[in-house]
Design an enzyme around this catalytic site. Structure first.
Site, PDB file in Angstrom:
ATOM      1  N   ILE A 116       0.834  -1.196   0.000  1.00 26.29           N
ATOM      2  CA  ILE A 116       0.000   0.000   0.000  1.00 26.29           C
ATOM      3  C   ILE A 116       0.872   1.251   0.000  1.00 26.29           C
ATOM      4  CG2 ILE A 116      -1.733   1.325   1.279  1.00 26.29           C
ATOM      5  CD1 ILE A 116      -2.766  -1.374   2.379  1.00 26.29           C
ATOM      6  N   ILE A 196      -4.125   5.794   7.616  1.00 26.53           N
ATOM      7  CA  ILE A 196      -4.986   4.832   6.924  1.00 26.53           C
ATOM      8  C   ILE A 196      -4.639   3.408   7.344  1.00 26.53           C
ATOM      9  CG2 ILE A 196      -5.461   6.304   4.926  1.00 26.53           C
ATOM     10  CD1 ILE A 196      -3.294   4.698   3.403  1.00 26.53           C
ATOM     11  N   SER A 197      -3.962   3.268   8.480  1.00 23.57           N
ATOM     12  CA  SER A 197      -3.548   1.942   8.930  1.00 23.57           C
ATOM     13  C   SER A 197      -4.535   1.379   9.949  1.00 23.57           C
ATOM     14  CB  SER A 197      -2.131   2.003   9.496  1.00 23.57           C
ATOM     15  OG  SER A 197      -2.020   2.967  10.536  1.00 23.57           O
ATOM     16  N   ARG A 198      -4.276   1.614  11.220  1.00 24.24           N
ATOM     17  CA  ARG A 198      -5.176   1.241  12.305  1.00 24.24           C
ATOM     18  C   ARG A 198      -5.197   2.395  13.297  1.00 24.24           C
ATOM     19  NH1 ARG A 198      -6.853  -2.030   9.312  1.00 24.24           N
ATOM     20  NH2 ARG A 198      -7.138  -4.278   9.623  1.00 24.24           N
ATOM     21  N   ASP A 222      -8.745   7.877   8.426  1.00 22.44           N
ATOM     22  CA  ASP A 222      -9.757   6.900   8.010  1.00 22.44           C
ATOM     23  C   ASP A 222      -9.987   5.885   9.125  1.00 22.44           C
ATOM     24  OD1 ASP A 222     -11.572   5.664   6.151  1.00 22.44           O
ATOM     25  OD2 ASP A 222     -10.084   4.072   5.877  1.00 22.44           O
ATOM     26  N   GLU A 227     -13.288   2.836  17.309  1.00 16.74           N
ATOM     27  CA  GLU A 227     -14.130   3.102  16.143  1.00 16.74           C
ATOM     28  C   GLU A 227     -15.555   2.655  16.465  1.00 16.74           C
ATOM     29  OE1 GLU A 227     -12.498   1.129  12.737  1.00 16.74           O
ATOM     30  OE2 GLU A 227     -10.817   2.507  12.589  1.00 16.74           O
ATOM     31  N   HIS A 246     -13.492   4.375   8.356  1.00 17.91           N
ATOM     32  CA  HIS A 246     -12.750   3.172   7.952  1.00 17.91           C
ATOM     33  C   HIS A 246     -13.278   2.620   6.616  1.00 17.91           C
ATOM     34  CE1 HIS A 246     -10.207  -0.294   9.815  1.00 17.91           C
ATOM     35  NE2 HIS A 246     -10.015  -0.206   8.498  1.00 17.91           N
ATOM     36  N   GLY A 248     -11.387   2.740   3.752  1.00 17.36           N
ATOM     37  CA  GLY A 248     -10.231   2.697   2.856  1.00 17.36           C
ATOM     38  C   GLY A 248     -10.356   1.763   1.673  1.00 17.36           C
TER      39      GLY A 248
END
Length: 282
Positions: A116, A196-198, A222, A227, A246, A248
């Site tokens: 990515i 954009i990972s965790r 994101d 969450e 989330h 992505g």
């Protein structure tokens, strides 16, 4: 029907895989995940039951890279703010108050140069960005040259130089709260953090405090921890923050590709063949 189940396809971390479930499925052979991140699974526990695991790296990388660049551009040009102005009844604003940040020629620091991260670098090259990256292992020289990327052996050096910092790492014990108060203070006061990972890779309280105090300029997320965020969380009240839920990898084609990749891995396991995207416990 426990004895009949030979495969599980995980969608959005469901069902929860715990010891009780594994004990109830004596003939389970494979668990296929609908994404690349495996932090929601106890890999050693699953392996102890003789069950193979697979993810979907091929399906998610392109859509996630697109999302990363979309968040970068939206934050730089303050698209959410100006959209709200454009649809407001008064349409009153001062141009000096909505100036964006120029992306072309800016420096992008990518933390995590896997599949990515590398696709983000390819996109950033098209925007004529200067690219720095930090990774556990350095990319081959020809791969660096193809995107014009410079390797930073230490994350601190990247943080100090980058105008935009893109976080694209897997969640592990080593990367949990990788970006905290110290790391944020190393960044430029005009810099933007994109995650954009965790969510757990970034300390949310430290990030909110840094944004409120002007330690960094903006953030585009994101993913968050937790969450969704509690509705009274300070990050939800800041104008210099963009948050998406989330999404992505959430495109029509990517969703289909994820399912196809999962099915490919499941069929391989059921037929005693090597899994194309097998994940082994570390």
């Amino acid at each position: 029907v426990g004895k009949k189940v030979q495969a599980i396809y995980l969608w959005w971390h469901k069902p929860v895989i715990d010891r009780e479930l594994l004990q109830s499925l004596p003939n389970l052979k494979v668990i296929a995940n609908s994404g690349v991140g495996m932090d929601h699974l106890d890999l050693k526990l699953v392996a102890a039951f003789g069950v193979k695991m697979a993810n979907a790296p091929r399906a998610v990388s392109t859509s996630t890279a697109d999302t990363g660049m979309a968040l970068l551009l939206a934050s730089a040009r303050r698209l959410v703010e100006v959209h709200n102005i454009a649809v407001s009844p008064s349409m009153e604003y001062c141009e000096a108050d909505i100036l964006g940040v120029k992306v072309t020629g800016a420096t992008l620091g990518i933390i995590g140069m896997g599949s990515i991260g590398y696709k983000i670098a390819l996109r950033a090259k098209a925007f004529e960005m200067n690219i720095l990256y930090h990774n556990r292992t350095r990319r081959k020289a020809q791969e660096e040259q193809a995107v014009g990327a410079t390797y930073c052996g230490k994350i601190d050096s990247l943080l100090q130089q980058a105008d935009f910092v893109m976080v694209v790492v897997s969640l592990t014990p080593q990367t949990r709260k990788l970006i905290g108060k110290r790391e944020l203070e190393l960044m430029k006061p005009t810099a933007t953090l994109i995650n954009i990972s965790r969510g757990a890779v970034v300390d949310p309280e430290a990030l909110a405090a840094a944004l409120q105090a002007g330690v960094i300029g903006a953030a585009a997320l994101d993913v968050t921890q937790p969450e969704p965020l509690p509705r009274d969380h300070p990050l939800l009240k800041l104008k210099n923050v963009i948050i998406t839920p989330h999404v992505g990898v959430r495109t029509d084609k990517a969703t289909r590709m994820i399912t196809e990749e999962a099915v490919e891995n499941i069929l391989a396991a059921l037929n005693g063949l090597p899994l194309p995207s097998e994940v082994l416990p570390s």
